[in-house]
Design a protein around this motif. Structure first.
Motif, PDB file in Angstrom:
ATOM      1  N   GLY A 211     -14.224 -25.759 -65.950  1.00 51.35           N
ATOM      2  CA  GLY A 211     -13.150 -25.847 -65.905  1.00 51.35           C
ATOM      3  C   GLY A 211     -13.021 -26.370 -64.459  1.00 51.35           C
ATOM      4  O   GLY A 211     -13.587 -26.810 -63.564  1.00 51.35           O
ATOM      5  N   PHE A 212     -11.151 -27.205 -64.343  1.00 49.20           N
ATOM      6  CA  PHE A 212     -10.717 -27.890 -63.510  1.00 49.20           C
ATOM      7  C   PHE A 212     -10.158 -27.538 -62.335  1.00 49.20           C
ATOM      8  O   PHE A 212      -9.177 -26.939 -63.007  1.00 49.20           O
ATOM      9  N   ILE A 213     -10.527 -27.493 -61.221  1.00 45.40           N
ATOM     10  CA  ILE A 213      -9.421 -27.068 -60.403  1.00 45.40           C
ATOM     11  C   ILE A 213      -8.512 -27.498 -59.612  1.00 45.40           C
ATOM     12  O   ILE A 213      -9.571 -27.851 -59.073  1.00 45.40           O
ATOM     13  N   ARG A 214      -7.764 -26.848 -59.119  1.00 42.87           N
ATOM     14  CA  ARG A 214      -6.902 -28.485 -58.223  1.00 42.87           C
ATOM     15  C   ARG A 214      -6.291 -26.967 -57.411  1.00 42.87           C
ATOM     16  O   ARG A 214      -5.573 -25.512 -57.457  1.00 42.87           O
ATOM     17  N   ASP A 215      -6.674 -26.993 -56.267  1.00 41.28           N
ATOM     18  CA  ASP A 215      -6.051 -26.188 -55.145  1.00 41.28           C
ATOM     19  C   ASP A 215      -4.655 -26.428 -54.589  1.00 41.28           C
ATOM     20  O   ASP A 215      -4.356 -27.148 -53.853  1.00 41.28           O
ATOM     21  N   LEU A 216      -3.704 -25.208 -55.443  1.00 42.87           N
ATOM     22  CA  LEU A 216      -2.027 -25.765 -54.304  1.00 42.87           C
ATOM     23  C   LEU A 216      -2.169 -25.157 -53.083  1.00 42.87           C
ATOM     24  O   LEU A 216      -1.220 -25.701 -53.019  1.00 42.87           O
ATOM     25  N   THR A 217      -3.301 -25.038 -52.234  1.00 45.62           N
ATOM     26  CA  THR A 217      -2.428 -24.688 -51.138  1.00 45.62           C
ATOM     27  C   THR A 217      -2.302 -25.953 -50.421  1.00 45.62           C
ATOM     28  O   THR A 217      -0.952 -25.885 -50.209  1.00 45.62           O
ATOM     29  N   ASP A 218      -2.944 -27.208 -51.091  1.00 48.50           N
ATOM     30  CA  ASP A 218      -2.680 -28.858 -50.645  1.00 48.50           C
ATOM     31  C   ASP A 218      -1.532 -29.055 -52.392  1.00 48.50           C
ATOM     32  O   ASP A 218      -0.431 -29.661 -51.207  1.00 48.50           O
ATOM     33  N   GLN A 219      -0.897 -29.023 -52.901  1.00 44.99           N
ATOM     34  CA  GLN A 219      -0.168 -28.743 -53.407  1.00 44.99           C
ATOM     35  C   GLN A 219       1.623 -28.279 -53.393  1.00 44.99           C
ATOM     36  O   GLN A 219       2.075 -29.032 -53.234  1.00 44.99           O
ATOM     37  N   GLN A 220       1.124 -27.149 -52.368  1.00 46.33           N
ATOM     38  CA  GLN A 220       2.288 -26.299 -51.300  1.00 46.33           C
ATOM     39  C   GLN A 220       3.026 -28.108 -50.678  1.00 46.33           C
ATOM     40  O   GLN A 220       4.071 -28.079 -50.686  1.00 46.33           O
ATOM     41  N   LEU A 221       1.708 -28.493 -50.153  1.00 44.97           N
ATOM     42  CA  LEU A 221       1.484 -28.755 -48.706  1.00 44.97           C
ATOM     43  C   LEU A 221       2.491 -30.191 -49.370  1.00 44.97           C
ATOM     44  O   LEU A 221       3.375 -30.443 -48.816  1.00 44.97           O
ATOM     45  N   THR A 222       1.637 -30.575 -50.383  1.00 46.60           N
ATOM     46  CA  THR A 222       2.497 -31.880 -50.212  1.00 46.60           C
ATOM     47  C   THR A 222       4.026 -31.980 -51.276  1.00 46.60           C
ATOM     48  O   THR A 222       4.471 -32.666 -50.955  1.00 46.60           O
ATOM     49  N   GLU A 223       4.150 -30.867 -51.919  1.00 37.88           N
ATOM     50  CA  GLU A 223       5.065 -31.194 -52.149  1.00 37.88           C
ATOM     51  C   GLU A 223       6.587 -30.758 -51.205  1.00 37.88           C
ATOM     52  O   GLU A 223       7.652 -31.552 -51.476  1.00 37.88           O
ATOM     53  N   SER A 224       6.072 -30.222 -50.147  1.00 37.42           N
ATOM     54  CA  SER A 224       7.213 -30.440 -48.732  1.00 37.42           C
ATOM     55  C   SER A 224       6.934 -31.388 -48.328  1.00 37.42           C
ATOM     56  O   SER A 224       7.641 -31.908 -47.850  1.00 37.42           O
ATOM     57  N   ARG A 225       6.231 -31.719 -48.551  1.00 37.16           N
ATOM     58  CA  ARG A 225       5.803 -33.600 -47.801  1.00 37.16           C
ATOM     59  C   ARG A 225       6.554 -33.845 -48.715  1.00 37.16           C
ATOM     60  O   ARG A 225       7.259 -35.038 -48.274  1.00 37.16           O
ATOM     61  N   LEU A 226       6.772 -34.566 -49.864  1.00 41.39           N
ATOM     62  CA  LEU A 226       7.256 -35.227 -50.202  1.00 41.39           C
ATOM     63  C   LEU A 226       8.832 -35.066 -50.710  1.00 41.39           C
ATOM     64  O   LEU A 226       9.392 -35.812 -50.599  1.00 41.39           O
ATOM     65  N   LYS A 227       9.265 -33.676 -50.413  1.00 42.56           N
ATOM     66  CA  LYS A 227      10.987 -33.132 -49.819  1.00 42.56           C
ATOM     67  C   LYS A 227      10.938 -34.197 -49.404  1.00 42.56           C
ATOM     68  O   LYS A 227      12.378 -35.363 -49.722  1.00 42.56           O
ATOM     69  N   GLU A 228      10.311 -33.941 -48.210  1.00 45.78           N
ATOM     70  CA  GLU A 228      10.425 -35.042 -46.660  1.00 45.78           C
ATOM     71  C   GLU A 228      10.842 -36.751 -47.173  1.00 45.78           C
ATOM     72  O   GLU A 228      11.649 -36.782 -46.726  1.00 45.78           O
ATOM     73  N   LEU A 229       9.639 -37.029 -47.780  1.00 42.33           N
ATOM     74  CA  LEU A 229       9.555 -38.397 -47.752  1.00 42.33           C
ATOM     75  C   LEU A 229      11.057 -38.651 -49.017  1.00 42.33           C
ATOM     76  O   LEU A 229      11.322 -39.869 -48.611  1.00 42.33           O
ATOM     77  N   GLN A 230      11.564 -37.919 -49.217  1.00 40.35           N
ATOM     78  CA  GLN A 230      12.262 -38.524 -50.690  1.00 40.35           C
ATOM     79  C   GLN A 230      13.353 -37.680 -49.331  1.00 40.35           C
ATOM     80  O   GLN A 230      14.441 -39.107 -49.744  1.00 40.35           O
ATOM     81  N   SER A 231      13.771 -37.323 -48.987  1.00 39.38           N
ATOM     82  CA  SER A 231      15.217 -37.410 -48.219  1.00 39.38           C
ATOM     83  C   SER A 231      15.476 -38.608 -46.613  1.00 39.38           C
ATOM     84  O   SER A 231      16.064 -39.009 -47.086  1.00 39.38           O
ATOM     85  N   GLU A 232      13.947 -38.847 -46.689  1.00 43.29           N
ATOM     86  CA  GLU A 232      13.671 -40.057 -45.085  1.00 43.29           C
ATOM     87  C   GLU A 232      13.988 -41.131 -46.220  1.00 43.29           C
ATOM     88  O   GLU A 232      15.139 -42.104 -45.688  1.00 43.29           O
ATOM     89  N   VAL A 233      13.734 -41.457 -47.446  1.00 43.65           N
ATOM     90  CA  VAL A 233      13.695 -42.647 -48.170  1.00 43.65           C
ATOM     91  C   VAL A 233      15.149 -42.572 -49.022  1.00 43.65           C
ATOM     92  O   VAL A 233      15.923 -43.665 -48.664  1.00 43.65           O
ATOM     93  N   THR A 234      16.127 -41.842 -49.489  1.00 40.66           N
ATOM     94  CA  THR A 234      17.126 -41.283 -49.750  1.00 40.66           C
ATOM     95  C   THR A 234      18.239 -41.969 -48.652  1.00 40.66           C
ATOM     96  O   THR A 234      19.090 -42.765 -49.152  1.00 40.66           O
ATOM     97  N   HIS A 235      17.797 -40.656 -47.193  1.00 43.72           N
ATOM     98  CA  HIS A 235      18.775 -41.710 -46.424  1.00 43.72           C
ATOM     99  C   HIS A 235      18.666 -43.065 -46.030  1.00 43.72           C
ATOM    100  O   HIS A 235      19.861 -43.444 -45.699  1.00 43.72           O
ATOM    101  N   MET A 236      17.951 -43.347 -45.426  1.00 44.72           N
ATOM    102  CA  MET A 236      17.660 -44.766 -45.554  1.00 44.72           C
ATOM    103  C   MET A 236      17.889 -45.943 -46.918  1.00 44.72           C
ATOM    104  O   MET A 236      18.409 -46.653 -46.100  1.00 44.72           O
ATOM    105  N   SER A 237      18.064 -45.443 -47.648  1.00 40.89           N
ATOM    106  CA  SER A 237      18.498 -45.909 -48.873  1.00 40.89           C
ATOM    107  C   SER A 237      19.665 -46.245 -48.548  1.00 40.89           C
ATOM    108  O   SER A 237      20.543 -47.224 -49.542  1.00 40.89           O
ATOM    109  N   ARG A 238      20.421 -44.963 -48.527  1.00 42.99           N
ATOM    110  CA  ARG A 238      22.017 -45.390 -48.331  1.00 42.99           C
ATOM    111  C   ARG A 238      22.542 -45.498 -46.948  1.00 42.99           C
ATOM    112  O   ARG A 238      23.060 -47.010 -47.189  1.00 42.99           O
ATOM    113  N   PHE A 239      21.311 -46.021 -45.854  1.00 36.59           N
ATOM    114  CA  PHE A 239      21.831 -46.721 -44.612  1.00 36.59           C
ATOM    115  C   PHE A 239      21.857 -48.344 -45.430  1.00 36.59           C
ATOM    116  O   PHE A 239      22.757 -48.775 -44.604  1.00 36.59           O
TER     117      PHE A 239
END
Ligand code: ADP
Length: 393
Positions: A132-160
């Protein structure tokens, strides 16, 4: 029927050694693998587990080896696991093996957490084992929200940055005619100075005012260019592998559908750099997206390579290579200029923004065309040296 050849004692010794070596290898993998892994036998009894799994579930190995794996599960799977195993062993019907699904894990203290479980099967002699290979999704949920944040930062910056790049190009383009206007007006003024009469005086005055205004416009444009060139870059000590990991996660969203294989070759010596995190991520996202785009247009091999190398001095080099069709000859000479594009919907600003960012960081960006085809974009960044590090500490 052919008689089985029974091993000689020496063969047996070799076999035992090989088994022991295999077991040692397995144990060392289990100790170091960053994933939570659990190996069970066909009765669902725990044979072994990785150190990460011990940590994740809060047990030590000796507490769980030999016990049923349902220990790690919560209702209803906990009660059902024996029957799942029996059903699989008798019907061969796969419900989780090779498929994977999200289930609820249970720690030693009784708390539960979301986890993604994939199960692999192993057959040794006539016995089945399951991994069994197990990934703790608590982290992934955090990563996802971090990723979203990052994406909006990068998109904002790229427009600028796109705005800045446009302003800078416009400034450059407008500056030349403005200088020409100012020069013509100066010429007119000189001529008018030599002419007599009331009207010549009025004209002289008007032409002088026009020349002043042209100079003023030139000044405004110069200031605008300076502002853009200065940008808002804020350089800090950043971990290059982390920057690459974040940027490629962003850029590779959806890349799987294009059947692109990605590999990383990161030089451990290319670690801390002086960089504006968001800007360098933007450079990487641009380069990776371009690479994926060009490869998705066709071609058998779609291999994306992201590599770093420390040059031993104060620079590190990052490269993004693809196996695409290569740079179109009509854009090759002006690749890093703004508004140069072969794409129907392209703005042609990506690479020129990359160049502005890298040069503002004191680095260089260039392109190589390897003989075997494809394209390699390379850029350099300044490695953080002892002095930079001590300033931060
Ligand atoms: P855009 O993506 O909007 O066209 P860019 O400045 O990022 O703007 O790219 C400019 C041009 O450079 C692209 O239109 C494409 O022709 C070429 N190019 C960029 N990256 C690659 C690559 N990896 N392989 C081949 N051509 C590329």
């Amino acid at each position: 029927m052919e008689q089985m050849h029974s091993p000689m004692p020496q063969d047996l010794k070799g076999l035992a050694d090989a088994l022991e070596a295999a077991e040692a290898r397995l144990q060392s993998i289990l100790q170091t693998v960053p994933d939570a892994m659990i190996i069970i036998d066909e009765q669902g009894r725990i044979e072994s587990l990785s150190t990460t799994a011990e940590r994740l579930f809060g047990y030590v190995k000796s507490e769980v080896v030999g016990r049923k794996v349902d220990l790690f599960m919560s209702t209803p799977h906990r009660e059902q696991h024996d029957s799942y195993l029996k059903r699989y062993l008798s019907t061969g019907e796969r419900r989780i093996i090779g498929i994977g699904r999200v289930v609820t894990g249970r720690r030693k203290d009784g708390t539960t957490f979301p986890m993604h479980l994939t199960v692999g099967e192993l057959q040794l002699a006539d016995r089945h084992y399951f991994t069994g290979f197990i990934r703790d999704l608590t982290d992934q949920q955090l990563t996802e929200s971090r990723l979203k944040e990052l994406q909006s930062e990068v998109t904002h910056m790229s427009r600028f940055m796109a705005l800045g790049e446009m302003a800078s190009t416009l400034a450059h383009e407008i500056n030349q005619p403005l200088t020409a206007i100012a020069n013509y007006l100066k010429g007119c003024r000189r001529l008018l100075e030599r002419m007599a009469g009331e009207q010549a005086l009025v004209l002289h005055d008007a032409v002088s005012k026009a020349a002043d205004q042209a100079l003023r416009a030139g000044d405004i444009i110069r200031r605008l260019r300076e502002f853009v060139a200065r940008g808002e870059s804020e350089r800090r000590i950043e971990s290059l592998p982390k920057l690459i990991e974040d940027a490629s996660t962003l850029a590779l969203i959806g890349a799987k559908e294009n059947a692109v294989t990605v590999s990383f070759r990161l030089d451990p010596a290319a670690d801390l750099v002086l960089a504006d995190r968001i800007q360098i991520q933007q450079v990487l996202v641009n380069l990776i997206r371009n690479a994926i785009e060009v490869m998705s247009e066709g071609g058998q091999r779609r291999q994306l390579d992201i590599a770093t190398v420390a040059n031993g001095g104060d620079l590190v080099e990052v490269s993004v290579s693809d196996t695409g069709a290569g740079i179109a000859p009509e854009v090759a000479a002006q690749l890093f200029q703004p508004f140069v594009t072969t794409k129907r919907k392209g703005m042609g600003l990506g690479l020129s923004i990359c160049r502005t960012i890298i040069e503002a960081h004191g680095g260089k960006i260039w392109v190589d065309t390897p003989p075997g085809g494809g394209t390699i974009f390379r850029f350099t960044l300044r490695a953080a040296n002892e002095e930079d590090r001590s300033l931060v500490e």
